[in-house]
Design an enzyme around this catalytic site. Sequence first.
Site, PDB file in Angstrom:
ATOM      1  N   GLY A   1      67.132 157.930  41.672  1.00  0.00           N
ATOM      2  CA  GLY A   1      66.439 158.305  40.413  1.00  0.00           C
ATOM      3  C   GLY A   1      67.687 158.136  39.448  1.00  0.00           C
ATOM      4  CB  SER A   2      68.910 155.809  37.165  1.00  0.00           C
ATOM      5  OG  SER A   2      69.830 155.597  36.827  1.00  0.00           O
TER       6      SER A   2
END
Length: 287
Positions: A232-233
Amino acid sequence: MISYLVAGGLAALGTALALAWKWQLGLRRTAAAVTALATASATLVTMLGKALALSGRVRAVLTGASTLAGAFAVLAYRFYRDPERVAPDRDDAIVSPADGTVLYVHHSSNGELPVATKHGRNYTLRELTGTPLQIQSAIVIGIGMSFLDVHVNRAPIAGRIASLRRFPGLFGSLRDPHMIFANERVTTVIENGDLQVAVVQIASRLVRQIASFVNEGQEVSLGQRIGVIRLGSQVDLVLPAVEGLRVTVRPGEHVTAGESILGIIDGRGLRGIEVSPSGVLEESRAE
């Protein structure tokens, strides 16, 4: 024996919900998915337990372990997907570079971004992209990616890769707005004639790899794969705030890389794009 199975399922559910809260996966859908997996696991463990005469405690451990294993398998499948996408059949569209939720739509004037100050200072567009974009006024669209989103990023416009740069930095949690400007990033600038946009792939605490699929000078088509960002980012899209650009998304919307249209260059006399204090776009058309 049933109580042991329930205990194993509840232990797995509690663990999964704790991780879902930490990783922002959504508690309701996580609870529903894990409950279904726990039910299936309990059924299989019951059949296995009768055949092997397993004790209640062993059945509880197997139920919990198999439930979590199934949950992580589903998570891995969701993360590593790379489905084909069909870009809009039009030459005036700017599409999303990433799957995820639109976090903000900021208007940058004279190179400064309207974000909360940190230690009494503001941040600039240069600090976000790491490159001297030829943009005086810009619209910055931030897209947050969860573990459940596809992590392959795509070209928002057709054009030439004018710049591709990696900038080392930290790996802090993006829940702290300051880390958006301090974390490691890769900035890809794509230009088509006078139009120049930038895709900024931003690392987070769990991200340790941002890979590019393109090189400087390469021609790319609308929606073509340009890279991948692990776990996730966040991906930010920087657009020039010029007359004729109409941004079509708002914070909170979920977008799909290569398909969702974030903006239209219509050339029909837009005087400009303003952002209200709430971050919602307000468009002004010429009479």
